[in-house]
Design an enzyme around this catalytic site. Sequence first.
Site, short mmCIF file in Angstrom:
data_model
loop_
_atom_site.label_atom_id
_atom_site.label_comp_id
_atom_site.label_asym_id
_atom_site.label_seq_id
_atom_site.Cartn_x
_atom_site.Cartn_y
_atom_site.Cartn_z
N CYS A 244 33.10 -34.69 -13.66
CA CYS A 244 32.33 -35.37 -14.70
C CYS A 244 32.47 -34.71 -16.07
O CYS A 244 31.95 -35.24 -17.07
CB CYS A 244 30.86 -35.43 -14.29
SG CYS A 244 30.66 -36.06 -12.62
N HIS A 384 23.90 -34.08 -20.74
CA HIS A 384 24.55 -34.54 -19.51
C HIS A 384 23.55 -35.35 -18.70
O HIS A 384 23.85 -36.46 -18.28
CB HIS A 384 25.07 -33.34 -18.72
CG HIS A 384 25.85 -33.70 -17.51
ND1 HIS A 384 26.95 -34.53 -17.55
CD2 HIS A 384 25.71 -33.33 -16.21
CE1 HIS A 384 27.46 -34.66 -16.33
NE2 HIS A 384 26.72 -33.95 -15.49
N GLU A 395 20.11 -27.74 -17.19
CA GLU A 395 20.65 -27.99 -18.53
C GLU A 395 19.61 -27.72 -19.61
O GLU A 395 19.91 -27.08 -20.63
CB GLU A 395 21.14 -29.44 -18.64
CG GLU A 395 21.72 -29.77 -20.01
CD GLU A 395 22.23 -31.20 -20.12
OE1 GLU A 395 22.93 -31.50 -21.10
OE2 GLU A 395 21.92 -32.02 -19.23
N LYS A 415 22.89 -41.79 -19.75
CA LYS A 415 23.03 -42.26 -18.37
C LYS A 415 21.79 -43.00 -17.87
O LYS A 415 21.86 -43.68 -16.85
CB LYS A 415 23.36 -41.08 -17.46
CG LYS A 415 24.70 -40.42 -17.77
CD LYS A 415 24.95 -39.22 -16.88
CE LYS A 415 26.25 -38.52 -17.23
NZ LYS A 415 26.19 -37.79 -18.50
N HIS A 420 26.12 -43.00 -14.46
CA HIS A 420 27.02 -41.86 -14.63
C HIS A 420 28.46 -42.31 -14.40
O HIS A 420 28.85 -42.63 -13.28
CB HIS A 420 26.63 -40.77 -13.64
CG HIS A 420 27.33 -39.47 -13.84
ND1 HIS A 420 28.34 -39.30 -14.76
CD2 HIS A 420 27.15 -38.26 -13.25
CE1 HIS A 420 28.76 -38.04 -14.71
NE2 HIS A 420 28.06 -37.39 -13.80
N PHE A 479 31.17 -31.50 -10.84
CA PHE A 479 31.30 -30.86 -9.53
C PHE A 479 32.38 -29.79 -9.61
O PHE A 479 33.43 -29.99 -10.23
CB PHE A 479 31.69 -31.89 -8.47
CG PHE A 479 30.55 -32.73 -7.94
CD1 PHE A 479 29.27 -32.63 -8.45
CD2 PHE A 479 30.77 -33.62 -6.90
CE1 PHE A 479 28.24 -33.40 -7.96
CE2 PHE A 479 29.74 -34.40 -6.39
CZ PHE A 479 28.47 -34.28 -6.92
#
Length: 493
Positions: A244, A384, A395, A415, A420, A479
């Site tokens: 991502c 994010h 975050e 998002k 996402h 990831f």
Amino acid sequence: MASINAFASSSGLVCKKSQESGRNGVPFFQYNGLRAVDTLQMGLNKLEAKGFTSTSARCGRIKAVASPNTSAPKRETDPKKRIVITGMGIVSVFGSDVDTFYNKLLEGTSGISPIDRFDASEYTVRFGGQIRGFSSTDYIDGKNDRRLDDCWRYCLVAGKKALDDANLGKQVLETMDKTRIGVVVGSGIGGISAFSSGIESLVLKGYKKMSPFFIPYSISNMGSALLAIDTGLMGPNYSISTACATANYCFYAAANHIRRGEADIMVAGGTEAPIIPSGIGGFIACRALSQRNDEPQKASRPWDKNRDGFVIGEGAGVLIMESLDHAMKRGANIIAEYLGGAVTCDAHHMTDPRSDGLGVSSCIVKSLRDAGVAPEEVNYVNAHATSTLAGDLAEVNAIKEVFKDTSEIKMNGTKSMIGHGLGAAAGIEAIVTIQAINTGWLHPTINQYDLEPEVTIDTVPNVKKQHEVNIAISNSFGFGGHNSVVVFAPFKP
């Protein structure tokens, strides 16, 4: 906007304003691949751990920052190394027009809906940010269009729209040195539909029935390759796949090619099309997705106490990045300036962030250092913010570690409305960040009902807000522990 030079003296802190174009500075960094190598010593050991030292002095609306033994951050002044954005292209759940897309976000419209691309009735997750009504007319010829994985269709349309937006259509490109124009468009997964169809043919019918396009349309470099083949762009060309965080990695790499003098223009971004049975099934198996099937438009709720996972999306976001020198010479319309970026790794876990947030906070600090920006100059964060239990707070804690005073910062989560987009997410969110800079409006983070108490930053809950963006950062994490941050600002000659 005038920038700040802070000088430490025996009598205290003195602030001086100067136009960037009038400085006689030296380049802040030399570049080697994807890694920034320091050439100036700024007492950065403390910076790495705690962020810049803050003072109470102010120059205009921006806090000046310095300590007695450090220099103020210096931005790039060489027009051959300053990087500007001259075009944007998007494919999204709200269509393929940047202004229409951003207006939908400002309205707080959710693009999440039940999946109908395949029969998802037996799946525990049956919704997502599925694109409908996508058209590639005038961008991909019909024969190729029928063969292509959607991932590459989105890439080609977004990439060519970005080139058109930058006044780099086919006729203009024919007059340019195309060996000086490169492409770095990545994907987190690649052609997953082509791959899944090929494996199905192998299992059910045997290898002789597999498509000759199985390998070419599955591998993740094919977006950049096809875009170059269609446009004749012969500069640096490859893809990056860091889940991502992909598109931000691509922006960072593209910028370094320009700063090293290897290209004048780079087409950079991300693309993804994961809403197929194996994509949805795989993420269900990871237990990463929200299961709020009864109210899909309220499923993505960053920072809300009742969030239960992310909502899958798809699309593509592409920027045209260009040296200021080249853009000025051809009379390009400059949309914004890319100041810098950074990439790091948590080195911790395949899917979970570090609990101490060190990978994220260090990435933010490195991006600001690369950009020549002090933390106090940043007043907008496109987060994010996936709507996962661990990721959202990790975050926020990292942001609060770097930006000691967040009272002037606004932060939102794109998002919440579009889901996402995995490898496309950072590309789309870079466009969102630039639109915020140019319109003076921040889109809301929708579905903010019960905010986590640790989130003390203004998340622009549920309703858009006017905000003059000084410096913006866009965060994306993937990831594998991949962290990426890019820094944008209004362009000032």
